[in-house]
Design a protein around this motif. Structure first.
Motif, PDB file in Angstrom:
ATOM      1  N   GLU A  53      35.792  55.114  43.363  1.00 36.26           N
ATOM      2  CA  GLU A  53      37.313  55.497  43.239  1.00 36.26           C
ATOM      3  C   GLU A  53      38.174  54.900  44.220  1.00 36.26           C
ATOM      4  N   GLU A  54      37.730  54.675  45.239  1.00 31.42           N
ATOM      5  CA  GLU A  54      38.660  53.929  46.331  1.00 31.42           C
ATOM      6  C   GLU A  54      38.812  52.369  46.233  1.00 31.42           C
ATOM      7  N   GLN A  55      37.576  51.625  45.361  1.00 30.71           N
ATOM      8  CA  GLN A  55      37.641  50.563  45.408  1.00 30.71           C
ATOM      9  C   GLN A  55      38.867  49.734  44.704  1.00 30.71           C
ATOM     10  N   GLY A  56      39.603  50.569  44.116  1.00 31.48           N
ATOM     11  CA  GLY A  56      40.614  49.698  43.283  1.00 31.48           C
ATOM     12  C   GLY A  56      40.191  49.563  42.087  1.00 31.48           C
ATOM     13  N   ASN A  57      40.898  48.551  41.503  1.00 34.55           N
ATOM     14  CA  ASN A  57      40.432  48.184  39.972  1.00 34.55           C
ATOM     15  C   ASN A  57      40.020  46.865  39.719  1.00 34.55           C
ATOM     16  N   TYR A  58      38.905  46.472  40.598  1.00 35.63           N
ATOM     17  CA  TYR A  58      38.721  45.113  40.347  1.00 35.63           C
ATOM     18  C   TYR A  58      37.589  44.909  39.471  1.00 35.63           C
ATOM     19  N   ARG A  59      37.174  45.994  39.145  1.00 32.95           N
ATOM     20  CA  ARG A  59      35.968  45.990  37.996  1.00 32.95           C
ATOM     21  C   ARG A  59      36.579  45.658  36.765  1.00 32.95           C
ATOM     22  N   ALA A  60      37.615  46.508  36.302  1.00 29.73           N
ATOM     23  CA  ALA A  60      38.127  46.565  35.123  1.00 29.73           C
ATOM     24  C   ALA A  60      38.887  45.185  35.155  1.00 29.73           C
ATOM     25  N   VAL A 115      34.175  45.935  48.291  1.00 29.02           N
ATOM     26  CA  VAL A 115      33.766  45.810  47.075  1.00 29.02           C
ATOM     27  C   VAL A 115      32.106  45.748  46.900  1.00 29.02           C
ATOM     28  N   GLU A 116      31.533  46.088  45.776  1.00 33.90           N
ATOM     29  CA  GLU A 116      30.163  46.020  45.837  1.00 33.90           C
ATOM     30  C   GLU A 116      29.940  44.533  45.538  1.00 33.90           C
ATOM     31  N   GLN A 117      29.611  43.679  46.550  1.00 31.24           N
ATOM     32  CA  GLN A 117      29.538  42.426  46.358  1.00 31.24           C
ATOM     33  C   GLN A 117      28.577  41.805  45.413  1.00 31.24           C
ATOM     34  N   CYS A 130      46.926  26.848  43.360  1.00 29.84           N
ATOM     35  CA  CYS A 130      45.686  26.208  42.589  1.00 29.84           C
ATOM     36  C   CYS A 130      45.697  26.558  41.151  1.00 29.84           C
ATOM     37  N   GLY A 131      46.039  27.990  40.764  1.00 28.74           N
ATOM     38  CA  GLY A 131      46.220  28.292  39.484  1.00 28.74           C
ATOM     39  C   GLY A 131      45.038  28.955  39.117  1.00 28.74           C
ATOM     40  N   HIS A 132      43.815  28.776  39.772  1.00 24.42           N
ATOM     41  CA  HIS A 132      42.763  29.519  39.354  1.00 24.42           C
ATOM     42  C   HIS A 132      42.674  31.347  39.556  1.00 24.42           C
ATOM     43  N   ARG A 133      41.840  31.850  38.893  1.00 25.17           N
ATOM     44  CA  ARG A 133      41.751  33.113  39.067  1.00 25.17           C
ATOM     45  C   ARG A 133      40.917  33.453  40.270  1.00 25.17           C
ATOM     46  N   PHE A 134      41.206  34.605  41.036  1.00 29.22           N
ATOM     47  CA  PHE A 134      40.457  34.784  42.182  1.00 29.22           C
ATOM     48  C   PHE A 134      40.405  36.175  42.646  1.00 29.22           C
ATOM     49  N   LEU A 135      39.351  36.524  43.248  1.00 32.94           N
ATOM     50  CA  LEU A 135      39.128  37.775  44.012  1.00 32.94           C
ATOM     51  C   LEU A 135      39.045  37.658  45.268  1.00 32.94           C
ATOM     52  N   TRP A 136      39.802  38.099  46.188  1.00 36.62           N
ATOM     53  CA  TRP A 136      39.651  37.762  47.606  1.00 36.62           C
ATOM     54  C   TRP A 136      39.570  39.085  48.488  1.00 36.62           C
ATOM     55  N   VAL A 137      38.494  39.373  49.251  1.00 32.14           N
ATOM     56  CA  VAL A 137      38.378  40.228  50.349  1.00 32.14           C
ATOM     57  C   VAL A 137      38.623  39.764  51.355  1.00 32.14           C
ATOM     58  N   VAL A 138      39.796  40.527  52.084  1.00 32.95           N
ATOM     59  CA  VAL A 138      40.341  40.337  53.234  1.00 32.95           C
ATOM     60  C   VAL A 138      40.144  41.002  54.442  1.00 32.95           C
ATOM     61  N   LEU A 152      37.927  42.218  36.526  1.00 33.68           N
ATOM     62  CA  LEU A 152      37.030  41.301  36.286  1.00 33.68           C
ATOM     63  C   LEU A 152      36.349  41.388  34.734  1.00 33.68           C
ATOM     64  N   ASP A 153      36.466  42.387  34.163  1.00 36.40           N
ATOM     65  CA  ASP A 153      36.032  42.626  32.856  1.00 36.40           C
ATOM     66  C   ASP A 153      36.961  41.961  31.737  1.00 36.40           C
ATOM     67  N   ALA A 154      38.138  41.642  32.367  1.00 36.70           N
ATOM     68  CA  ALA A 154      39.263  41.162  31.492  1.00 36.70           C
ATOM     69  C   ALA A 154      39.355  39.682  31.766  1.00 36.70           C
ATOM     70  N   GLN A 155      38.412  39.003  32.676  1.00 38.02           N
ATOM     71  CA  GLN A 155      38.611  37.655  32.863  1.00 38.02           C
ATOM     72  C   GLN A 155      37.714  36.794  32.056  1.00 38.02           C
ATOM     73  N   PRO A 156      37.853  35.638  31.746  1.00 36.20           N
ATOM     74  CA  PRO A 156      36.957  34.633  30.860  1.00 36.20           C
ATOM     75  C   PRO A 156      35.793  34.323  31.699  1.00 36.20           C
TER      76      PRO A 156
END
Ligand code: BUP
Length: 462
Positions: A253-260, A340-342, A296-304, A262-266
């Motif tokens: 629950e704490e991990q935010g919404n990265y799963r949903a 994130v669950e890498q 760059c215009g790319h989609r990205f997920l970044w763990v900082v 990601l599901d929405a990306q091509p």
């Protein structure tokens, strides 16, 4: 432990890079090979990532027993001011081991001990004294294991520990150029160097070595280790990788919404960026990465990461990234400071490239999921690992990019150029898919890694 069901005690050191493969090994032995397994849990942990992972492991796999080891308050940090807190923890564990490990092993009637490489030289004598076979689990690459096993021989032949370190030719494996040798090893008094050399020397006294590697990814190193050509009298080596992820879905629950998200990306459209769990990037470098990701215009997920230890990481994302960054990339990019669950991220079909520091676990996860890597090593064994990636062909390594201690910040345009090239590289993508297939074969029934682990278990039965 009995002959039919050996009781194997696993003794990890600190940091997620060590804990993660140990927990994977624990479950492989317990669920996959019907062993009794105990995991030594040193308390208090350094990071909250470790605490969460340990709690999730014991909740999901109650058959794995927990052996708490309460560390005496020991302030190794005052002796090594400024040292990496994880290395300081290795030192604290190393000093406690002679006193605390024996009673734990005796109380558990252990059939075998599997000690972390960072604890090898202190754990082996304790086990020996109790006549418990002691194996060492090397949590990094086979190439690095061969380097570590050989390094003491190299030092002895080149004027000893005080002498400066040059290129190192590891017999039958490769030349490790001076520039790829972990920076700390150039300083004989560094806490890391002392541990590294002591543990390297101790390897010959172990009953066997386990390594999270498989032949297709590191053919020369695995062959040399198994064939005994790296150093004389190295014990048997069991290449058991890539160890399978557990999907503990820690604190989902704490991990935010990265799963949903990601599901929405091509498919294959997202660049996943992470530099591991133990070092933060320099602030200037974070800004440069942000500038590139924005342009760059790319989609990205970044763990900082803003600090070495997550518990100390109090800074706000907006301070790290610059005001308004997240708003400007909204929808296209996601930045998180949370865990994130890498492996799950890398398995997701939307992910097309992994910009990685090349910690060994990250490399094995990329390989197992067939995700191409843009290697950006920063310290320790990471340049050696980046070379493995480049040689195996499932990624590219821009060797001139800076690593820890070097001043140069890699600029946004340069990053962009490399990412665009890597995203469009068909040969690398095909190679990544074939490495994934090789990894799957190695761990499947009858595969080399599965058989190695079975052989290890047979030996533990005695
Ligand atoms: Br950060 C992060 N989620 O958000 P490495 C890491 N990981 O699952 P390191 C996550 O931690 P060392 C996150 O998948 C890997 O299994 C990742 O180990 C996981 O690098 C592990 O890749 C990190 O080996 O450790 O953390 O720099 O230096 O010991 O290799």
């Amino acid at each position: 432990g009995t002959a039919a069901t050996p009781h194997i005690v696993l003794f990890p050191s600190a940091g997620m890079g060590h804990l993660v493969p140990f927990t994977r090994l624990a479950v492989a032995l317990s669920a996959g090979h019907c062993c009794d397994v105990s995991l030594v849990t040193a308390l208090p942990t350094v990071s909250s990532a470790e605490s969460c992972h340990i709690a999730a492991l014991f909740a999901a796999f109650p058959a794995v027993r927990r052996l708490d080891l309460r560390l005496a308050p020991l302030d190794a940090s005052s002796e090594f001011p400024g040292a990496d807190p994880f290395y300081v923890r290795y030192e604290a564990l190393r000093r406690s081991t002679p006193l605390l490990l024996g009673p734990l092993l005796a109380g558990a009637s252990a059939s075998a001990l599997v000690a972390d490489i960072a604890l090898a030289s202190v754990a082996i004598p304790v086990a020996r004294e109790l006549r418990v076979p002691c194996y060492v689990f090397f949590t990094a690459s086979a190439t690095m294991l061969s380097f570590k096993a050989y390094f003491p021989t190299y030092l002895d032949a080149n004027g000893g520990a005080g002498h400066s370190v040059g290129d190192v030719d590891v017999p039958g494996v490769c030349r490790v150029p001076r520039s790829s040798i972990p920076q700390a090893l150039h300083d004989p008094d560094d806490i890391f160097t002392r541990q590294f050399v002591a543990n390297g020397r101790a390897l010959v006294a172990a009953d066997g070595l386990l390594v999270n590697a498989f032949e297709a990814m590191e053919p020369e190193a695995v062959a040399a280790l198994l064939g005994g050509s790296v150093v004389a009298s190295l014990p048997p080596v069991f290449a058991v990788g890539p160890l399978m992820p557990l999907n503990l879905r820690e604190a989902a629950e704490e991990q935010g919404n990265y799963r949903a998200w990601l599901d929405a990306q091509p498919p294959r459209s997202v660049v996943y960026v992470s530099f591991g769990s133990r070092k933060a990037l320099a602030r200037d470098q974070i800004r440069e990465l942000a500038a590139w990701l924005e342009a760059c215009g790319h989609r990205f997920l970044w763990v900082v990461k803003g600090a070495v230890v997550d518990r100390d990481d109090a800074c706000e994302l907006s301070d790290l990234l610059g005001e308004g960054f997240q708003r400007r990339v909204e929808g296209r990019g996601l930045v998180t400071k949370s865990w994130v669950e890498q492996d799950e991220v890398l398995r997701h079909p939307a992910v097309g490239l992994f910009v990685s520091h090349c910690g060994w676990n990250s490399v094995t996860e990329a390989a197992a999921n067939g995700v191409p890597v843009l290697a950006w090593p920063r310290f320790a064994d990471q340049r050696v690992n980046a070379r493995v990636v480049a040689r195996a062909g499932f990624g590219v390594w821009v060797e001139r990019w800076s690593w820890e201690g070097e001043e140069a910040v890699v600029g946004a345009e340069e990053i962009a150029e490399q990412v665009v090239a890597a995203m469009g590289d068909q040969a690398v993508a095909e190679k990544a898919a074939s490495v994934r297939d090789e990894a799957a074969r190695a761990v499947a029934d009858g595969g080399t890694s599965q058989q190695s682990l079975a052989e290890f278990v047979r030996r533990c039965r005695g």
